[in-house]
Write an enzyme that holds these catalytic residues in place. Structure first.
Site, PDB file in Angstrom:
ATOM      1  N   SER A  49      38.608  35.190  36.373  1.00 49.03           N
ATOM      2  CA  SER A  49      37.576  35.754  35.487  1.00 49.03           C
ATOM      3  C   SER A  49      38.169  36.778  34.524  1.00 49.03           C
ATOM      4  O   SER A  49      37.556  37.114  33.516  1.00 49.03           O
ATOM      5  CB  SER A  49      36.449  36.391  36.305  1.00 49.03           C
ATOM      6  OG  SER A  49      36.943  37.484  37.044  1.00 49.03           O
ATOM      7  N   HIS A  50      39.343  37.292  34.825  1.00 47.05           N
ATOM      8  CA  HIS A  50      39.979  38.285  33.943  1.00 47.05           C
ATOM      9  C   HIS A  50      41.386  37.853  33.537  1.00 47.05           C
ATOM     10  O   HIS A  50      42.252  38.685  33.279  1.00 47.05           O
ATOM     11  CB  HIS A  50      39.943  39.683  34.589  1.00 47.05           C
ATOM     12  CG  HIS A  50      38.546  40.195  34.637  1.00 47.05           C
ATOM     13  ND1 HIS A  50      37.648  39.788  35.601  1.00 47.05           N
ATOM     14  CD2 HIS A  50      37.860  41.002  33.800  1.00 47.05           C
ATOM     15  CE1 HIS A  50      36.472  40.345  35.356  1.00 47.05           C
ATOM     16  NE2 HIS A  50      36.572  41.093  34.276  1.00 47.05           N
ATOM     17  N   PHE A 123      37.743  45.026  28.706  1.00 50.90           N
ATOM     18  CA  PHE A 123      37.430  43.832  29.497  1.00 50.90           C
ATOM     19  C   PHE A 123      38.364  43.654  30.674  1.00 50.90           C
ATOM     20  O   PHE A 123      38.197  42.750  31.478  1.00 50.90           O
ATOM     21  CB  PHE A 123      37.511  42.561  28.621  1.00 50.90           C
ATOM     22  CG  PHE A 123      38.917  42.206  28.233  1.00 50.90           C
ATOM     23  CD1 PHE A 123      39.727  41.469  29.087  1.00 50.90           C
ATOM     24  CD2 PHE A 123      39.449  42.639  27.026  1.00 50.90           C
ATOM     25  CE1 PHE A 123      41.044  41.160  28.744  1.00 50.90           C
ATOM     26  CE2 PHE A 123      40.762  42.329  26.673  1.00 50.90           C
ATOM     27  CZ  PHE A 123      41.548  41.588  27.536  1.00 50.90           C
ATOM     28  N   SER A 124      39.380  44.489  30.815  1.00 44.48           N
ATOM     29  CA  SER A 124      40.446  44.136  31.764  1.00 44.48           C
ATOM     30  C   SER A 124      40.081  44.487  33.196  1.00 44.48           C
ATOM     31  O   SER A 124      39.214  45.317  33.459  1.00 44.48           O
ATOM     32  CB  SER A 124      41.743  44.854  31.374  1.00 44.48           C
ATOM     33  OG  SER A 124      41.579  46.231  31.552  1.00 44.48           O
ATOM     34  N   ALA A 182      33.936  45.012  41.253  1.00 49.19           N
ATOM     35  CA  ALA A 182      32.724  45.262  40.489  1.00 49.19           C
ATOM     36  C   ALA A 182      31.698  45.845  41.451  1.00 49.19           C
ATOM     37  O   ALA A 182      31.725  45.539  42.658  1.00 49.19           O
ATOM     38  CB  ALA A 182      32.208  43.949  39.900  1.00 49.19           C
ATOM     39  N   ARG A 188      30.758  39.446  36.380  1.00 47.28           N
ATOM     40  CA  ARG A 188      29.981  38.521  35.541  1.00 47.28           C
ATOM     41  C   ARG A 188      30.840  37.325  35.115  1.00 47.28           C
ATOM     42  O   ARG A 188      30.352  36.205  34.985  1.00 47.28           O
ATOM     43  CB  ARG A 188      29.461  39.265  34.308  1.00 47.28           C
ATOM     44  CG  ARG A 188      28.474  38.457  33.466  1.00 47.28           C
ATOM     45  CD  ARG A 188      27.790  39.344  32.458  1.00 47.28           C
ATOM     46  NE  ARG A 188      26.815  38.638  31.643  1.00 47.28           N
ATOM     47  CZ  ARG A 188      25.585  38.333  32.007  1.00 47.28           C
ATOM     48  NH1 ARG A 188      25.162  38.660  33.218  1.00 47.28           N
ATOM     49  NH2 ARG A 188      24.765  37.697  31.193  1.00 47.28           N
ATOM     50  N   ASP A 190      32.786  35.628  36.813  1.00 43.90           N
ATOM     51  CA  ASP A 190      32.733  34.532  37.791  1.00 43.90           C
ATOM     52  C   ASP A 190      31.503  33.656  37.559  1.00 43.90           C
ATOM     53  O   ASP A 190      31.559  32.437  37.756  1.00 43.90           O
ATOM     54  CB  ASP A 190      32.711  35.093  39.219  1.00 43.90           C
ATOM     55  CG  ASP A 190      34.094  35.551  39.652  1.00 43.90           C
ATOM     56  OD1 ASP A 190      35.078  34.882  39.286  1.00 43.90           O
ATOM     57  OD2 ASP A 190      34.189  36.585  40.334  1.00 43.90           O
ATOM     58  N   ARG A 308      42.769  41.747  56.580  1.00 44.16           N
ATOM     59  CA  ARG A 308      43.799  41.793  55.544  1.00 44.16           C
ATOM     60  C   ARG A 308      43.578  42.987  54.622  1.00 44.16           C
ATOM     61  O   ARG A 308      42.458  43.500  54.498  1.00 44.16           O
ATOM     62  CB  ARG A 308      43.826  40.485  54.769  1.00 44.16           C
ATOM     63  CG  ARG A 308      42.695  40.311  53.745  1.00 44.16           C
ATOM     64  CD  ARG A 308      43.205  39.374  52.663  1.00 44.16           C
ATOM     65  NE  ARG A 308      42.202  38.804  51.799  1.00 44.16           N
ATOM     66  CZ  ARG A 308      41.953  39.269  50.567  1.00 44.16           C
ATOM     67  NH1 ARG A 308      42.535  40.367  50.128  1.00 44.16           N
ATOM     68  NH2 ARG A 308      41.074  38.643  49.800  1.00 44.16           N
ATOM     69  N   LEU A 309      44.641  43.417  54.004  1.00 40.14           N
ATOM     70  CA  LEU A 309      44.504  44.508  53.040  1.00 40.14           C
ATOM     71  C   LEU A 309      43.975  43.941  51.734  1.00 40.14           C
ATOM     72  O   LEU A 309      44.333  42.821  51.347  1.00 40.14           O
ATOM     73  CB  LEU A 309      45.849  45.182  52.792  1.00 40.14           C
ATOM     74  CG  LEU A 309      46.485  45.893  53.981  1.00 40.14           C
ATOM     75  CD1 LEU A 309      47.817  46.533  53.569  1.00 40.14           C
ATOM     76  CD2 LEU A 309      45.544  46.962  54.534  1.00 40.14           C
ATOM     77  N   ARG A 313      45.716  38.901  48.765  1.00 37.53           N
ATOM     78  CA  ARG A 313      45.553  37.571  48.149  1.00 37.53           C
ATOM     79  C   ARG A 313      46.218  37.568  46.771  1.00 37.53           C
ATOM     80  O   ARG A 313      46.917  36.626  46.396  1.00 37.53           O
ATOM     81  CB  ARG A 313      44.053  37.246  48.017  1.00 37.53           C
ATOM     82  CG  ARG A 313      43.751  35.919  47.324  1.00 37.53           C
ATOM     83  CD  ARG A 313      42.366  35.915  46.690  1.00 37.53           C
ATOM     84  NE  ARG A 313      42.218  36.936  45.662  1.00 37.53           N
ATOM     85  CZ  ARG A 313      42.655  36.814  44.416  1.00 37.53           C
ATOM     86  NH1 ARG A 313      43.259  35.711  44.028  1.00 37.53           N
ATOM     87  NH2 ARG A 313      42.512  37.795  43.532  1.00 37.53           N
ATOM     88  N   ARG A 314      45.992  38.658  46.052  1.00 41.08           N
ATOM     89  CA  ARG A 314      46.521  38.759  44.704  1.00 41.08           C
ATOM     90  C   ARG A 314      48.064  38.778  44.705  1.00 41.08           C
ATOM     91  O   ARG A 314      48.711  38.111  43.912  1.00 41.08           O
ATOM     92  CB  ARG A 314      45.990  40.057  44.087  1.00 41.08           C
ATOM     93  CG  ARG A 314      45.561  39.956  42.673  1.00 41.08           C
ATOM     94  CD  ARG A 314      44.665  41.099  42.267  1.00 41.08           C
ATOM     95  NE  ARG A 314      44.984  42.402  42.769  1.00 41.08           N
ATOM     96  CZ  ARG A 314      46.043  43.124  42.425  1.00 41.08           C
ATOM     97  NH1 ARG A 314      46.893  42.670  41.540  1.00 41.08           N
ATOM     98  NH2 ARG A 314      46.245  44.325  42.941  1.00 41.08           N
TER      99      ARG A 314
END
Ligand code: NDP
Ligand code: PYC
Length: 339
Positions: A49-50, A123-124, A182, A188, A190, A308-309, A313-314
Site C-alpha cells: 500500500s506504500h 504519503f510515506s 495506522a 486506506r 489496502d 514475533r516482533l 515480516r518486513r
C-alpha cells in the site's frame, strides 16, 4: 502462452523506473530521488500500500500543480530541543532528510528533541523514518494525520485520517525494534488495492455511507473506515490530529481533505517526530549499554513465547527482495510506465 500477472524487477530497475516517472512529471532530482527511494523501500519490504503504487497519486499531485516538486525546505532552529522544517509545499521525504540530523544532534545534546515538519504532502510509511533515526542511535516516535476517512468510535462519518504512529528502539548490532501502524484498522491504501483487484474486505474494517458494516471495498471508500481497538484507537487518532496538527500550527485531516477539494491528491499537513537519546537518559554510555541489554531481555521474552516482533515480516521481505528483486502487479507496472 500465459502472461504472468506479475513483473519482477531488480531493485535498481525499480528505482530507475520510479525516478524517471517522477523526473518526467516535474520533480527535481533531489525530490525525485527521495520519493523514489521511499516507494521502492515500501515495495522492497512488501508494504504494497506504500510501495510503487503511490507513484500514481504522486504524479496526480504533480500534474495538479498543487505539489511543488522543486520546493526547498527551510530549517528553523526554534529552541535547543525543537527544530521546525517548512517543507514549502513539497513532499515530506526531503523535509525529513533535512531535519533528521538536527533532530538527532539535539536529542544527543538535550536528551529529548522534537522535529516539526510543516506544509508537506505526506504519503510515506513512517517506519522508514523511525528506522533511519534508530540507525542514528536514538529511540524515536513519529505521527501524522492524513485525509478524513475514519469515523470516531461511536460515530459514522469520516473525521480522522488513518493517522499512523510509529516507534523505534535502536538495537546495537541488529535491526531496530520498529512498529508502525495506522490508527484505523488498516491503511486506506489496502482498501484501495482491494478495490483495484475487485476484492472484498473483511467485516470490521469499514462502514458504508449509511453507517452499515460493509465488505464492499468501493462502499468502504465512499463510507468511513473504523479505528482499531474501538475507542482506544479513536483516542490515539485524536491525539495524533492534535499533536501533529494544531500543536504544530498545521492542518488536521478534515482541513486537509477540505483543501484537497476533490482533487484526490496526497494529504497536505504536518508531521511530528520525537527522539530520545539512550545515552543521555542513562547518564552515560556504560549504563546505556546495560539498559540496552535489559531491553534485549524483553525482546527475547517476546520471541521465546513464539510471538514475533513487529517488522520481522518486513525485514524478511527485505532480505527476499535484496536477493530476488521486487514483484509488481503487471497492471500497476503498465500504469506506471504510462506515466
Ligand atoms: P499493519 O497492520 O500491516 O502493521 C502494523 C505493525 O504491526 C507493523 O509494524 C507490523 O510489522 C506489525 N505486525 C503485524 N502483525 C504482527 C504480528 N502478528 N505480531 C507482531 N507485529 C505485527 O500496518 P497498517 O496497515 O496499520 O499500516 C501500514 C502502513 O501504512 C504503515 O507503514 C503506515 O505508516 C502507513 N500509513 C501511512 C499514512 C500516511 O499518512 N503517511 C497513513 C496511514 C498509514 P510487519 O510490517 O513486520 O508486519
Ligand atoms: O494508506 O491510509 C493510507 C494513507 C493515507 C495517506 C497515505 N497513506
Amino acid at each position: 502462452m500465459t502472461i504472468s500477472p506479475h513483473v519482477l524487477l531488480s531493485l535498481d530497475d525499480a528505482f530507475e523506473l520510479s525516478l524517471s516517472v517522477l523526473l518526467r512529471n516535474g520533480m527535481n532530482e533531489r525530490h525525485a530521488t527521495a520519493v523514489a527511494k521511499s516507494v521502492v523501500a515500501g515495495q522492497r519490504d512488501e508494504c504494497h500500500s506504500h510501495g510503487m503504487y503511490r507513484l500514481l497519486v504522486c504524479v496526480r499531485g504533480l500534474r495538479s500543480g498543487k505539489v511543488n516538486g522543486e520546493a526547498e525546505p527551510e530549517v528553523l532552529n526554534v529552541s535547543p530541543a525543537l527544530t521546525r522544517v517548512d517543507a514549502r509545499g513539497g513532499f515530506s521525504q526531503v523535509a525529513f532528510d533535512v531535519g533528521a540530523e538536527h533532530l538527532v544532534r539535539k536529542a544527543d545534546e538535550v536528551g529529548i528533541a522534537a522535529l516539526a515538519i510543516n506544509n508537506c504532502f505526506h504519503f510515506s510509511a513512517l517506519w522508514q523514518e523511525v528506522e533511519a533515526l534508530a540507525e542514528m542511535g536514538v529511540a524515536a516516535m513519529a505521527m501524522t494525520p492524513s485525509h478524513s476517512c475514519v469515523a470516531p468510535a461511536g460515530g459514522t462519518k469520516p473525521l480522522f485520517g488513518t493517522n499512523p504512529f510509529a516507534f523505534s528502539w535502536p538495537r546495537p548490532g541488529d535491526f531496530p525494534f520498529v512498529f508502525d501502524f495506522a490508527t484505523s484498522v488498516v491503511a486506506r491504501g489496502d482498501i484501495e488495492l482491494a478495490k483495484r483487484k475487485g476484492e472484498r474486505i473483511p467485516l470490521g474494517w469499514a462502514i458504508d455511507k449509511d453507517g452499515n458494516p460493509t465488505e464492499d471495498s468501493n462502499a468502504a471508500l465512499e463510507g468511513a473506515m473504523l479505528t482499531f481497538g474501538s475507542y482506544k484507537g479513536s483516542a490515539l487518532s485524536a491525539m495524533i490530529e492534535l499533536l501533529a496538527g494544531p500543536l504544530l500550527g498545521d492542518l488536521m485531516s478534515f482541513e486537509s481533505v477540505a483543501l484537497d477539494a476533490g482533487a484526490a491528491i496526497t494529504p497536505y499537513h504536518g508531521e511530528l517526530l520525537v527522539a530520545f537519546s539512550p545515552e543521555r537518559f542513562a547518564g552515560g554510555a556504560t549504563s546505556a549499554k546495560a539498559n540496552h541489554e535489559r531491553a534485549e531481555n524483553l525482546f527475547n521474552a517476546i520471541v521465546d513465547q513464539g510471538a514475533r516482533l513487529p517488522s520481522q515480516r518486513r525485514f524478511e521481505a527485505r532480505a527476499r527482495s535484496n536477493r530476488h528483486g521486487v514483484r509488481l502487479d503487471r497492471g500497476l507496472f503498465d500504469e506506471i510506465r504510462e506515466l
